[in-house]
Design an enzyme around this catalytic site. Structure first.
Site, PDB file in Angstrom:
ATOM      1  N   ASN A 173      44.030  43.159  42.635  1.00  0.00           N
ATOM      2  CA  ASN A 173      44.923  42.563  41.303  1.00  0.00           C
ATOM      3  C   ASN A 173      44.155  43.606  40.369  1.00  0.00           C
ATOM      4  O   ASN A 173      43.554  44.116  39.976  1.00  0.00           O
ATOM      5  CB  ASN A 173      44.997  41.255  40.773  1.00  0.00           C
ATOM      6  N   PHE A 174      45.917  43.762  39.448  1.00  0.00           N
ATOM      7  CA  PHE A 174      45.201  44.702  37.845  1.00  0.00           C
ATOM      8  C   PHE A 174      45.446  46.016  38.364  1.00  0.00           C
ATOM      9  O   PHE A 174      43.719  46.809  37.524  1.00  0.00           O
ATOM     10  CB  PHE A 174      44.655  44.685  37.189  1.00  0.00           C
ATOM     11  N   LEU A 175      45.256  47.011  40.095  1.00  0.00           N
ATOM     12  CA  LEU A 175      45.616  47.794  39.868  1.00  0.00           C
ATOM     13  C   LEU A 175      46.131  48.952  39.154  1.00  0.00           C
ATOM     14  O   LEU A 175      47.241  49.095  39.127  1.00  0.00           O
ATOM     15  CB  LEU A 175      45.769  48.716  41.017  1.00  0.00           C
TER      16      LEU A 175
ATOM     17  N   THR B 211      49.816  42.694  46.555  1.00  0.00           N
ATOM     18  CA  THR B 211      51.534  42.107  45.943  1.00  0.00           C
ATOM     19  C   THR B 211      51.499  43.829  45.570  1.00  0.00           C
ATOM     20  O   THR B 211      50.715  44.420  44.316  1.00  0.00           O
ATOM     21  CB  THR B 211      52.125  40.874  44.969  1.00  0.00           C
TER      22      THR B 211
ATOM     23  N   LEU C 180      49.036  36.219  39.889  1.00  0.00           N
ATOM     24  CA  LEU C 180      49.554  36.952  38.714  1.00  0.00           C
ATOM     25  C   LEU C 180      49.903  38.537  38.212  1.00  0.00           C
ATOM     26  O   LEU C 180      49.460  39.123  39.013  1.00  0.00           O
ATOM     27  CB  LEU C 180      48.046  36.781  37.716  1.00  0.00           C
TER      28      LEU C 180
END
Ligand SMILES: CC(C)(COP(=O)(O)OP(=O)(O)OC[C@H]1O[C@@H](n2cnc3c(N)ncnc32)[C@H](O)[C@@H]1OP(=O)(O)O)[C@@H](O)C(=O)NCCC(=O)NCCS
Length: 457
Positions: free
Chosen positions: A165-167, A201, A457
């Site tokens: 996440n948070f790429l 995602t 998230l």
């Protein structure tokens, strides 16, 4: 509501800026054009999947290089110590300023220290999986990617995995092929721990989604959305009409509803596990993880004092006669900062998270008419109360996906379909498609619903 403005809002509200709806089949990239992804162990679009399972099974942790991938000379890898306030601030500055494209620079995500403490410090988290890239000379953080350990269950298979996440890459350094380097580096760091699969995602279409869900949005504070220019008045409607349409009662309806407490963990966990077992793709939580994700990872006293700063909100329903927990739901907060507006500085945004109810447990077939009606009625009540609670803590809009059993209540509770889609991917794994709550024409599918039971998230 003016459709164009609404779409603009809806687009801003989705973290991943998906463009799927704009791409028709011809415009979509072909596999050969995915210069990076075609080199990775991911299923191609047209692949005829015969069995589910890992794609590349040959590697062992000792085969994986011990040192990081090379970077251009002016940059360096920087493992972020999120317990260090300055380093944590570097991350949320990067994300707040670069995670969402807003050409007028009117809105920004307002990630906070508490949000990252919750999102990144899940049980088993590793500092080395908070990967940054800095400019050597100035030390400025210009890119970030993270992983947290999770256990996935895809139908019958349990998969030791991570969630990526948070790429994020600084706006000025886009389209320079840095994303593939970040992805390869986090893969290397995860592989070194003998983990070979990852859940991620994206709004972007990459080879190949196991499922696609749609974003949906329920205005809570219509007049504020209107004031800040997110929403226009639809023709032939008055402000009063719109306010009446989206009006909500101040108090909850469900009897026995109360905030979840540490003492509920045991029972809520059991209820949740049972409910989740219906979906094809879920995250298997340990009790410790369950407690982390639903009670939050921030100072309890501080939470109590400042409800509006709270990150995750979890509620249970306790049956007054039996004392049993019959239902559970949760949502989290990730607001926008509104820039340059005289009247408003923040836009509160709630995201539906996980829920569980025993409403259809007594039915043999959960898709039967009676089971569906019972669940729909209960979810209307529960999520109806969730949005009231969200509004009461000053959230202005409430988002949900078409995942889980959400298509049963979305229309009833006035969630409008967004133009953003969220694709689910599993790295290094072939999987049969999973229903995402959408019909062929991308409308809600209340019949098949979704078999995605994981919320990212
Ligand atoms: C997503 C982001 C990191 C991509 O960076 P970029 O500079 O546009 O792309 P790069 O030139 O570095 O790399 C391009 C490659 O990354 C792939 N890519 C782009 N977005 C991706 C994503 N979200 N996940 C995985 N791969 C992605 C592209 O498909 C391309 O690979 P291909 O040649 O196989 O098609 C950047 O646009 C960004 O920071 N966006 C804002 C935050 C965001 O949307 N994050 C993603 C959340 S899922």
């Amino acid at each position: 509501m003016d459709e164009k403005k609404l779409q603009e809002l809806l687009k801003l509200l989705q973290m991943n800026n998906g463009d799927l709806s704009k791409l028709n089949e011809q415009q979509r990239k072909e596999m050969k054009d995915y210069k990076f992804w075609k080199t990775q162990p991911v299923a191609s679009f047209d692949e005829d999947i015969k069995t589910e399972g890992p794609i590349d099974k040959a590697k062992k942790p000792e085969d994986i290089p011990a040192s990081p991938l090379p970077l251009l000379n002016e940059f360096e890898w920087s493992t972020i110590d999120i317990n260090n306030q300055t380093e944590l601030e570097d991350v949320f500055l990067l994300l707040n300023e670069n995670y969402v494209e807003d050409k007028d620079a009117a809105f920004r995500f307002n990630y906070t220290k508490d949000f990252f403490n919750w999102a990144l410090k899940a049980p088993g988290w590793k500092e080395e999986w908070h990967v940054g890239v800095r400019v050597k000379k100035s030390g400025k953080l210009i890119a970030f990617i993270s992983a947290i350990p999770i256990t996935l269950k895809l139908r019958e298979n349990t998969i030791k995995s991570v969630e990526i996440n948070f790429l994020c890459i600084h706006k000025q350094l886009r389209a320079k092929r840095l994303a593939p380097v970040l992805i390869k580096e986090i893969t290397r760091r995860v592989n070194r721990h003998n983990i070979w699969q990852a859940l991620y995602t994206a709004g972007t279409v990459l080879p190949s989604p196991v499922s696609t869900c749609r974003y949906t949005h329920r205005p809570l504070n219509w007049s504020k959305l209107y004031d800040v220019g997110f929403t226009d008045l639809p023709p032939n409607q008055t402000k009063t009409d719109m306010l009446a349409h989206f009006a909500l009662p101040k108090t909850n309806k469900v009897a026995g509803l109360r905030p979840m407490e540490p003492k509920d963990i045991e029972e809520a966990y059991k209820l949740f596990e049972k409910y989740q077992s219906r979906f094809d793709l879920v995250q298997l939580f340990t009790k410790e993880e369950f407690s982390h994700w639903f009670l939050g990872n921030v100072d309890e006293n501080k939470q109590e004092k400042d409800l509006e700063k709270k990150i995750v909100f979890s509620y249970v329903v306790e049956d007054s006669k039996s004392g049993k927990l019959t239902d559970f739901f949760s949502f989290y907060s990730l607001p926008f900062t509104i820039l340059n507006h005289p009247g408003h500085s923040e836009l509160g945004i709630g995201y539906l998270y996980y829920y569980a109810t025993d409403a259809d447990f007594s039915f043999e077939d959960r898709f039967s008419n009676d089971a569906t009606a019972a669940l729909r009625k209960r979810l209307d009540e529960l999520i109806g109360d969730a949005i009231i609670l969200a509004k009461n803590v000053k959230m202005d809009v409430f988002n949900a996906l078409t995942s889980q059993d959400n298509t049963l209540f979305l229309e009833d509770l006035k969630f409008a379909p967004g133009d953003g889609f969220l694709n689910f991917y599993i790295f290094n794994y072939r999987a049969f498609p999973i229903t995402g709550g959408l019909k062929e024409n991308k409308a809600y599918d209340p019949e098949k619903r979704s078999n995605i039971g994981v919320v990212m998230l």
